[in-house]
Every structure is written in C-alpha cells, then in structure tokens.
Scaffold this active site. Structure first.
Site, PDB file in Angstrom:
ATOM      1  N   ALA A 180       0.188  12.684  -4.388  1.00 15.53           N
ATOM      2  CA  ALA A 180       0.984  13.134  -5.191  1.00 15.53           C
ATOM      3  C   ALA A 180       2.170  12.750  -4.602  1.00 15.53           C
ATOM      4  O   ALA A 180       2.186  12.296  -3.451  1.00 15.53           O
ATOM      5  CB  ALA A 180       1.010  14.838  -5.061  1.00 15.53           C
ATOM      6  N   GLY A 240      -4.213  12.859  -4.290  1.00 16.58           N
ATOM      7  CA  GLY A 240      -3.956  13.192  -5.743  1.00 16.58           C
ATOM      8  C   GLY A 240      -4.646  11.796  -6.136  1.00 16.58           C
ATOM      9  O   GLY A 240      -5.139  11.605  -7.345  1.00 16.58           O
ATOM     10  N   GLU A 258      -8.189  11.760  -6.401  1.00 17.80           N
ATOM     11  CA  GLU A 258      -8.353  13.027  -7.302  1.00 17.80           C
ATOM     12  C   GLU A 258      -8.507  12.375  -8.628  1.00 17.80           C
ATOM     13  O   GLU A 258      -9.416  12.764  -9.411  1.00 17.80           O
ATOM     14  CB  GLU A 258      -7.693  14.393  -6.904  1.00 17.80           C
ATOM     15  CG  GLU A 258      -7.817  14.770  -5.605  1.00 17.80           C
ATOM     16  CD  GLU A 258      -6.952  15.949  -5.188  1.00 17.80           C
ATOM     17  OE1 GLU A 258      -5.653  15.716  -5.310  1.00 17.80           O
ATOM     18  OE2 GLU A 258      -7.472  16.996  -5.347  1.00 17.80           O
ATOM     19  N   GLU A 278      -4.872  15.097   2.946  1.00  9.61           N
ATOM     20  CA  GLU A 278      -3.854  15.982   2.779  1.00  9.61           C
ATOM     21  C   GLU A 278      -3.583  16.886   4.143  1.00  9.61           C
ATOM     22  O   GLU A 278      -2.684  17.442   4.471  1.00  9.61           O
ATOM     23  CB  GLU A 278      -4.038  17.012   1.539  1.00  9.61           C
ATOM     24  CG  GLU A 278      -3.806  16.547   0.178  1.00  9.61           C
ATOM     25  CD  GLU A 278      -4.869  15.463  -0.442  1.00  9.61           C
ATOM     26  OE1 GLU A 278      -5.732  15.013   0.316  1.00  9.61           O
ATOM     27  OE2 GLU A 278      -4.781  15.491  -1.574  1.00  9.61           O
TER      28      GLU A 278
HETATM   29  C1  3H9 Z   1      -1.339  15.354  -2.556  1.00 10.95           C
HETATM   30  O1  3H9 Z   1      -1.777  14.478  -3.185  1.00 10.95           O
HETATM   31  C2  3H9 Z   1      -1.724  16.497  -2.946  1.00 10.95           C
HETATM   32  C3  3H9 Z   1      -2.682  16.697  -4.259  1.00 10.95           C
HETATM   33  O2  3H9 Z   1      -4.085  16.678  -3.553  1.00 10.95           O
HETATM   34  C4  3H9 Z   1      -2.514  18.073  -4.873  1.00 10.95           C
HETATM   35  C5  3H9 Z   1      -1.320  18.457  -5.851  1.00 10.95           C
HETATM   36  C6  3H9 Z   1      -1.423  19.170  -6.691  1.00 10.95           C
HETATM   37  N1  3H9 Z   1       4.809  10.770  -1.701  1.00 10.95           N
HETATM   38  O3  3H9 Z   1       4.115   4.960   5.041  1.00 10.95           O
HETATM   39  P1  3H9 Z   1       4.855   3.916   4.349  1.00 10.95           P
HETATM   40  C7  3H9 Z   1       6.590   6.717   0.833  1.00 10.95           C
HETATM   41  S1  3H9 Z   1      -0.590  15.196  -1.106  1.00 10.95           S
HETATM   42  C8  3H9 Z   1       6.201  10.245  -1.605  1.00 10.95           C
HETATM   43  O4  3H9 Z   1       5.969   3.430   5.264  1.00 10.95           O
HETATM   44  P2  3H9 Z   1       2.522   2.188   4.599  1.00 10.95           P
HETATM   45  C9  3H9 Z   1       7.416   6.762   2.162  1.00 10.95           C
HETATM   46  O5  3H9 Z   1       8.047   7.743   2.577  1.00 10.95           O
HETATM   47  C10 3H9 Z   1      -0.378  13.478  -0.841  1.00 10.95           C
HETATM   48  N2  3H9 Z   1       6.537   9.115  -0.812  1.00 10.95           N
HETATM   49  O6  3H9 Z   1       3.723   2.686   3.996  1.00 10.95           O
HETATM   50  C11 3H9 Z   1       7.935   5.500   2.398  1.00 10.95           C
HETATM   51  O7  3H9 Z   1       9.099   5.770   1.757  1.00 10.95           O
HETATM   52  P3  3H9 Z   1      10.220   4.764   2.381  1.00 10.95           P
HETATM   53  C12 3H9 Z   1      -1.576  12.875  -0.166  1.00 10.95           C
HETATM   54  C13 3H9 Z   1       5.324   8.560  -0.184  1.00 10.95           C
HETATM   55  O8  3H9 Z   1       2.122   0.831   3.887  1.00 10.95           O
HETATM   56  C14 3H9 Z   1       7.212   4.252   1.597  1.00 10.95           C
HETATM   57  O9  3H9 Z   1       6.621   5.314   0.476  1.00 10.95           O
HETATM   58  N3  3H9 Z   1      -1.419  11.429   0.280  1.00 10.95           N
HETATM   59  C15 3H9 Z   1       4.154   8.939  -0.370  1.00 10.95           C
HETATM   60  O10 3H9 Z   1       2.584   2.194   6.031  1.00 10.95           O
HETATM   61  C16 3H9 Z   1       6.128   3.387   2.342  1.00 10.95           C
HETATM   62  O11 3H9 Z   1       5.359   4.352   3.229  1.00 10.95           O
HETATM   63  C17 3H9 Z   1      -0.862  11.197   1.391  1.00 10.95           C
HETATM   64  O12 3H9 Z   1      -0.599  12.208   2.223  1.00 10.95           O
HETATM   65  C18 3H9 Z   1       3.885  10.061  -0.983  1.00 10.95           C
HETATM   66  N4  3H9 Z   1       2.336  10.330  -1.303  1.00 10.95           N
HETATM   67  O13 3H9 Z   1       1.475   3.151   4.248  1.00 10.95           O
HETATM   68  C19 3H9 Z   1      -0.674   9.666   1.693  1.00 10.95           C
HETATM   69  N5  3H9 Z   1       3.376   8.106   0.520  1.00 10.95           N
HETATM   70  O14 3H9 Z   1      10.028   3.430   2.371  1.00 10.95           O
HETATM   71  C20 3H9 Z   1       0.573   9.509   2.467  1.00 10.95           C
HETATM   72  C21 3H9 Z   1       4.315   7.106   0.957  1.00 10.95           C
HETATM   73  O15 3H9 Z   1      11.601   5.267   1.492  1.00 10.95           O
HETATM   74  N6  3H9 Z   1       1.006   8.130   2.479  1.00 10.95           N
HETATM   75  N7  3H9 Z   1       5.450   7.476   0.542  1.00 10.95           N
HETATM   76  O16 3H9 Z   1      10.279   5.301   3.933  1.00 10.95           O
HETATM   77  C22 3H9 Z   1       0.328   7.254   3.515  1.00 10.95           C
HETATM   78  O17 3H9 Z   1      -0.386   7.784   4.088  1.00 10.95           O
HETATM   79  C23 3H9 Z   1       1.076   5.974   3.571  1.00 10.95           C
HETATM   80  O18 3H9 Z   1       2.523   5.886   3.078  1.00 10.95           O
HETATM   81  C24 3H9 Z   1       0.308   4.814   2.987  1.00 10.95           C
HETATM   82  C25 3H9 Z   1       1.269   3.584   3.053  1.00 10.95           C
HETATM   83  C26 3H9 Z   1      -1.121   4.505   3.542  1.00 10.95           C
HETATM   84  C27 3H9 Z   1       0.116   5.231   1.364  1.00 10.95           C
END
Ligand code: 3H9
Length: 694
Positions: free
Chosen positions: A66, A105, A108, A128
């Site tokens: 999400a 998400g 999911e 999450e």
């Molecule tokens: C969820 O899914 C809830 C659902 O179950 C239910 C809903 C009802 N959203 O980390 P990076 C941005 S909760 C918004 O440096 P990497 C991040 O801020 C979510 N922005 O890259 C950054 O922005 P900027 C569950 C996001 O290659 C840019 O992307 N998912 C999100 O080292 C690059 O990120 C997670 O918790 C996001 N979800 O790693 C996954 N994700 O360039 C969270 C990233 O402006 N994300 N951004 O600074 C991660 O673990 C890592 O970002 C990922 C990439 C492994 C994907």
C-alpha cells in the site's frame, strides 16, 4: 495498448490481456494505482476476446505494498478490497507476474490472482509489522491457507522477504520464470491455463492447511512464548498472531477477514504505527543531502584499507568483505593481525553454522581479507579507514603518513567516535578527501553509520560515503563535527543524569528498569557491565572518585568478572547487588549526600529530556540536517524503541512546552546542565515543531 490512467496500461497479446502498472518508484498501491487496476480488470473481464489476464509491473519491482504516505489521510479512489475482489472473482484466469518485491498489499493483490509466476531474484513478504501494522487486505487470511500456520506466523511477525525459490517450494509461487523472461513465461503460463482449462484457484477457498492447525492452540502459545523477548513492547506482532489465529478459528473466510479488519484498524489508529511509519520515511529522508544533489559524482570504491585489526577494525572489514569488496587490514604486530583475522573467521563460521550462509561463503569472504604489517600496502586503496587508538596525536600521525602513501583521489576516513575530524584532516594535504565514518560496535552487526562531514570534505566524498553506506547495508546519517557527533553527544547527557540519579538516591537497577520499560533493550548500568566498567579505567590512576572507579578497584569490572553494578550467576543472569548497594551508600556518605526517594517519572524525565534538549542544540548548531536524522541515529545505533519514533519525535509527542518547563525547573534546582536550548525556547514561543525548521 490502452492507457487506463497515467500509471496503468491495458494491452493484448493474442487472447491474453496484459495489465501493466508503471508507478515509480515502487508501484505502491496509491489511489491512482488502485483505480487503474480496478478499471483495467473491469475492461479485460468485459472483453469477450480475452481468455486470461496477466498482471505485470514496469520498473524495478512488482507492487511493494500500500502507499504508506496515504495512511492517516482521507482515502480516495477504489478501495484495495474492490481491486482484490475484481481480480479474485474474475471468470478468466489471472496470473500475477512478479519481479523485484511483492510486499504487503502487493503480495495481497498477488494472492488474489489465481496463479503466480516469479523470477528467481524476486522476493515476497508481508512486512507490515515493521511499520506497526498487519497485512490488512486479506493477507493474514490467505497466507496461512497456502504456506501453513507456522510459516505464516513467522512471515507476518518478522516481515521477512522470502526468495522466490523458497516461495515456489512453499506453493506461494506456481512457476519460476528464467531471469529476464518474466513476461513471456507469464503469457505462456496464461495460455496453458486456457488450453488446459485450469481451475480458477482461489486461495480463500483452500482450507486444508488451516484444518491441520485446528484444535492446536499450543502452536500459538508456543510461538508467543518463544518470541516474547523479541516482541516486548510492540503491539503489532500480537495483532498479527491474533489474525492468523482468527484464520484458523473463524467459521468462514469472511469472518476471519472481519477480525483482520478490526485488528488492523486498531493498529492503524494507534501511536506505535504512526511512529514506525515516521521512522520508515525518516530513514529514507536521511539519504537526502540538500547541497549534495543525487547526481553528484561518486568515487568507485573497489579496494578498501582498514588500519587496526581489533574488534572495531575486524568488524568494519567484515562489512566490505560481505559486500564483495577486498580489504587490506594493517596491524603493527603479526600476532595482533593473526588474532584479529581469527576473530573474523570465528564470527563468519558462527554465522555459517547458524545457517546464514555456507562454509564456501566463509572462505570467499576470508579470501577478500588480506593482512599486512605495512601502511605501504594501502597505496592503491580507494578508501582507507583508520580504527586505531582514540588519541589525537596518534590519529594525526597515522593520517600524515597515509597522506604520503595512499594514491591521490582516494578517501581517508577516521572511525573516531568523538575526536575533531577537522583537526585530523589538517594533518593531510587533502582535507577535502577526509571524512569520519563512525561505525558502532559490533561493527558488522549494528546498522548505523554516522558519516561525519568535515569543514572541507568535498561533496563528492560525502556522496560516495552515503552511497557506500547502502552498499554495505548500513543506514548512513550525515552529521557535523562536534564532540561525540550526534549519538554520543546526546548519550553523554543521559549518562550524566543516570549517574547523578544514583548519587541522589536511586539504585542502578531502578534507572535501568525505567529505561528498559520505556523500551530500550537495556539500561545504562546493565550496558556498562556488559561492555566492561574498566573501559578507559587506569588502575594506577584510580582514586575512588566515581562509583565506577570504586567498583573497578574491587575488581567488579562487569559481566566478565561476574560482578559490576550487578551480581551475575554462571549464566550471566543479573541480580541487584547488596555489595554495590553498600558501595553506593558509602560513596554518598563520603560526599555528604542525603539520599531521597526518586520517582520513576523523574528518572525518565531526567534521563531523556536533556537528550531532546541536546538534540535541539545539535540542530541549532546545524550538526544534523534535520530532527528526523537524529531519530534515525538513535533508532539504529542506541536501541531507542522504534515504536516511539526516536527522541525528537517522542519529545514532540510529550510536548516541547512540557519539556521546556521541566528543563527550566531542573535548571533552577540543579544548574546549567539543564539550560534549555535557544531553539527549544523559540519553537515553544512560536508554537512550532522540529519539522518546521527550515
Ligand atoms: C501495506 O501494504 C498495508 C496493506 O497490508 C493493507 C492496506 C489496507 N509506500 O526503500 P527505498 C518509497 S503497508 C510509499 O529507498 P529500496 C520510499 O519512501 C506497506 N512509498 O528503495 C522511497 O522514496 P524516496 C507494506 C514507498 O530499493 C522510494 O520508494 N510494504 C513505499 O531500498 C524507494 O524506497 C512495505 O512496508 C510504500 N509502500 O527498497 C514495503 N515503499 O525515493 C516498504 C517504498 O522519495 N518498502 N516507498 O525516498 C520497502 O521495504 C522498500 O522500499 C523496498 C525497496 C524493498 C520496496
């Protein structure tokens, strides 16, 4: 190809519809993405010529979850449930094609497809929990139906990213595609579904693995017990567990979903998740240096030199070897070098025994480490890090010699934890290539790297250091030159107060308990015992002038001698010590201190408010770029509980006005150690926050 909206395309390959998302950076499920998906699937389902649908993403990853930045605001557009139902109820097979990461998400959504195809480098996970949440779009109900209850419990409470090969073995992925051939493989899979009339597999209907766990509440009880220490203080792991329990015990999938919704909302509205989401963005924000643009040239680091094979030097070297970068470690004496390399090998072998990598990997990493007794061997390194004794004269001597040996254009870094980097740089003719790289012990484990920018450090060197931190898996935070930089400078405040509180009437275990209950892994006195009370202690000069000296003089030097502030049994379990109690009583008497009762509230305020105040001074002096960088330092280097967001975030939650008032009243009672920072005064007067500082 039809553009559904700016981030979603719908195209056809024969009778297969292809829904393509392209929403950089990580295809997070923003309102636009949800709307695009909903509409693309609606059209694909309606098109009579379409026999199956492939969902695929452009860019570096499948959907990473999400859109966290939308949380806490008004939700717009199609809901994630609308999207998921639109996929799962499709009368035509839907195949999710996964590369990069399918997280939260994102996974999911993929779990609502009838089949999943992934490249081997892809990873799937429900992380999450790391932002204080649970998979709230059916993830906790669908995952255990595929991977079983035990594995699901592990995945949702650790948030681990599981490699595609393992996902394939667990049935989470139905087919592995050759790297670079995801689209072709997914299309072929879709055609096979059509040709063989494969069933529309809905994960929600598959109850076999849940049945196996029914009537076995001990699975959950044992899991809770085994992880109690790890989960202490956090709300999200428990809610995640309850969701998996609900999957097993609910009469239907929809009933389980309802339980999940309730437990999700509880977390979403709570303070812990807000703090953890803040920490997520704070960590990423720390990479942004206002005057060092992203496209600043960086220096290629292909070979590293480390001076000193002690605990610090060895740990630092391991980081580079782990990342495949060769390291030359220089020591003064052969036996010290041998000892250092032996410790490194021992650490690697322990990791291999624990299953983190293979014995082959141990040899590969050791093969990247070369020992030497001569600084001359560092001449062709791109980066040299010195980890020698913390004395200015020694450091300056090392830097002056390095300057004459190491090739021009290479970076000279110091691992000092409090000395003046500018003064060290002045020993060289290339101060623009000098920087502080402050690793935290154990350096191969701790995530924090304070990157200390000297007055003359070039932007290129700063950009290189920030990039390097990522390469070696650290969280790099740029800080300025001042005694103790950000972390230790603030820690000094807490240490001073912890010691003062004990002199005034608290016991070390009272102080430790309050900070432990706040969420730190241990209090300062337990920490002192663990590290050794004799660090920096010189027997010949010891004059019983502090409690620490008194204890060391009695050979109570911490855990290693079986006694320090605490007494330890043979398993190193601590218990409050009557001996220490007497040492403290005698010490107070000698100083003419009449002990008083000190409340837990006072302990907490005295230990933490001066830290927040010092953080404000650090900001005022521009030794940190932003308050959230200070939080990142404390979350990753000092065990500040992430569910409280870090000292500056927490300070704002307590209220800057309250902190200012307490600092003033402490100042009136105890003097200028509590003098409020001008910035704190100004923010309170203007009713502003740390994040308002421009
Ligand atoms: C969820 O899914 C809830 C659902 O179950 C239910 C809903 C009802 N959203 O980390 P990076 C941005 S909760 C918004 O440096 P990497 C991040 O801020 C979510 N922005 O890259 C950054 O922005 P900027 C569950 C996001 O290659 C840019 O992307 N998912 C999100 O080292 C690059 O990120 C997670 O918790 C996001 N979800 O790693 C996954 N994700 O360039 C969270 C990233 O402006 N994300 N951004 O600074 C991660 O673990 C890592 O970002 C990922 C990439 C492994 C994907």
């Amino acid at each position: 190809m039809t553009a559904i909206n700016p981030v979603t395309d719908l195209s056809k390959d024969g009778d297969i519809a292809v829904v393509t998302l392209n929403s950089p950076p990580v295809n997070a499920l923003s309102a636009n993405v949800r709307d695009g998906l909903f509409e693309a699937f609606r059209q694909a389902k309606e098109d009579a010529s379409v026999k199956a649908i492939v969902l695929i993403c452009e860019g570096r990853t499948f959907i990473a979850g999400a859109d966290i930045s939308e949380f806490g605001g008004q939700m717009k557009g199609a809901s994630l449930f609308d999207v998921e139902n639109g996929i799962e109820d499709s009368p035509k097979p839907v195949i999710a094609a996964i590369h990069g990461t399918a997280l939260g998400g994102g996974l999911e959504v993929a779990l609502c497809a009838h089949y999943r195809v992934a490249v081997p480098s892809a990873k799937c996970g429900l992380p999450e929990v790391n932002i204080g949440l649970l998979p709230g779009a059916g993830g906790t109900q669908r995952l255990p139906r595929i991977v079983g209850v035990e594995k699901a419990l592990e995945m949702v409470t650790t948030g681990q990213h599981v490699p595609a090969k393992q996902c394939f073995e667990m049935g989470l992925v139905d087919e592995l595609a050759p790297e670079g051939k995801l689209k072709e493989t997914a299309l072929a899979f879709a055609r096979k579904c059509v040709a063989e009339n494969k069933p529309l597999k809905k994960v929600r209907d598959n109850n076999a693995k849940l049945e196996a766990a029914k009537g076995h509440p001990e699975i959950f009880a044992n899991f809770r017990k085994a992880n109690a220490r790890k989960f202490r203080g956090f709300l999200a792991p428990e809610n995640n567990i309850k969701c998996i329990e609900a999957a097993v015990n609910s009469a239907s999938f929809d009933e389980g979903l309802k339980a999940e919704r309730k437990l999700f909302m509880e977390l979403m509205m709570g303070e812990q998740s807000a703090a953890q989401r803040y920490a997520f963005f704070a960590e990423r924000q720390a990479n942004k240096i206002p005057d060092v643009p992203d496209d600043t040239r960086t220096i290629a680091i292909k070979k590293v030199g480390v001076i000193g094979a002690g605990t610090m030097g060895g740990g630092i070297s391991m980081n580079f070897a782990n990342a495949g970068i060769p390291v030359t470690i220089v020591e003064v004496k052969q036996d010290a070098l041998d000892r250092g390399l032996k410790v490194v090998r021992g650490n690697y072998e322990r990791s291999a025994k624990g299953g983190r990598f293979t014995m082959d990997d141990v040899e590969k990493r050791m093969g990247l480490l070369a020992g030497s007794l001569s600084l001359e061997d560092l001449k062709d390194c791109d980066l040299v890090i010195e980890a020698v004794f913390e004395r200015m004269d020694i450091k300056k001597d090392v830097f002056a010699r390095l300057d004459g040996i190491v090739k021009q254009g290479a970076i000279l870094a110091t691992n000092t934890s409090y000395l003046n980097v500018d003064e060290i740089a002045s020993a060289t003719k290339r101060p623009e290539y000098v920087i502080g790289l402050h690793f935290f012990s154990p350096a191969n484990v701790m995530r924090l790297l304070e990157i200390v920018r000297g007055e003359k450090t070039s932007k290129e060197v700063v950009a290189t250091a920030m990039k390097l931190a990522k390469t070696i898996g650290k969280v790099g935070v740029l800080v300025g030159v001042c005694p103790g930089f950000v972390g230790n400078r603030m820690l000094a405040q807490r240490t001073r107060e912890a010691n003062a509180l004990v002199l005034e009437g608290a016991m070390p275990w009272d102080v430790d308990r309050v900070l432990y209950d706040f969420g730190f892994p241990m209090g300062p006195f337990a920490m002192g015992d663990l590290a050794g009370l004799d660090i920096g202690w010189v027997k010949e000069q010891s004059k019983s002038s502090t409690l620490r000296e008194c204890l060391c003089e009695m050979d109570r030097r911490g855990q290693k001698t079986g006694a320090g502030f605490y007494d330890y049994d043979e398993n190193r379990n601590a218990k409050p010590s009557p001996v220490t109690e007497k040492v403290i009583a005698d010490f107070r008497a000698k100083q003419g201190i009449n002990p008083r009762t000190i409340s837990d509230d006072e302990i907490l305020e005295r230990c933490l408010y001066p830290m927040v105040n010092e953080g404000a001074k650090i900001l005022e002096e521009k030794k940190a770029i932003r308050a959230s960088d200070i939080d990142v330092v404390w979350l990753n280097g000092y065990g500040f509980p992430v569910y409280r967001g870090g000292p500056m975030y927490w300070g704002e939650k307590v209220g800057l006005q309250k902190i200012l008032e307490r600092m003033k009243s402490f100042q009136a009672q105890m003097g200028d150690a509590f003098k409020p920072s001008a910035l704190l005064e100004r923010l309170v007067a203007e009713d502003k926050k740390f994040s308002d500082i421009k």
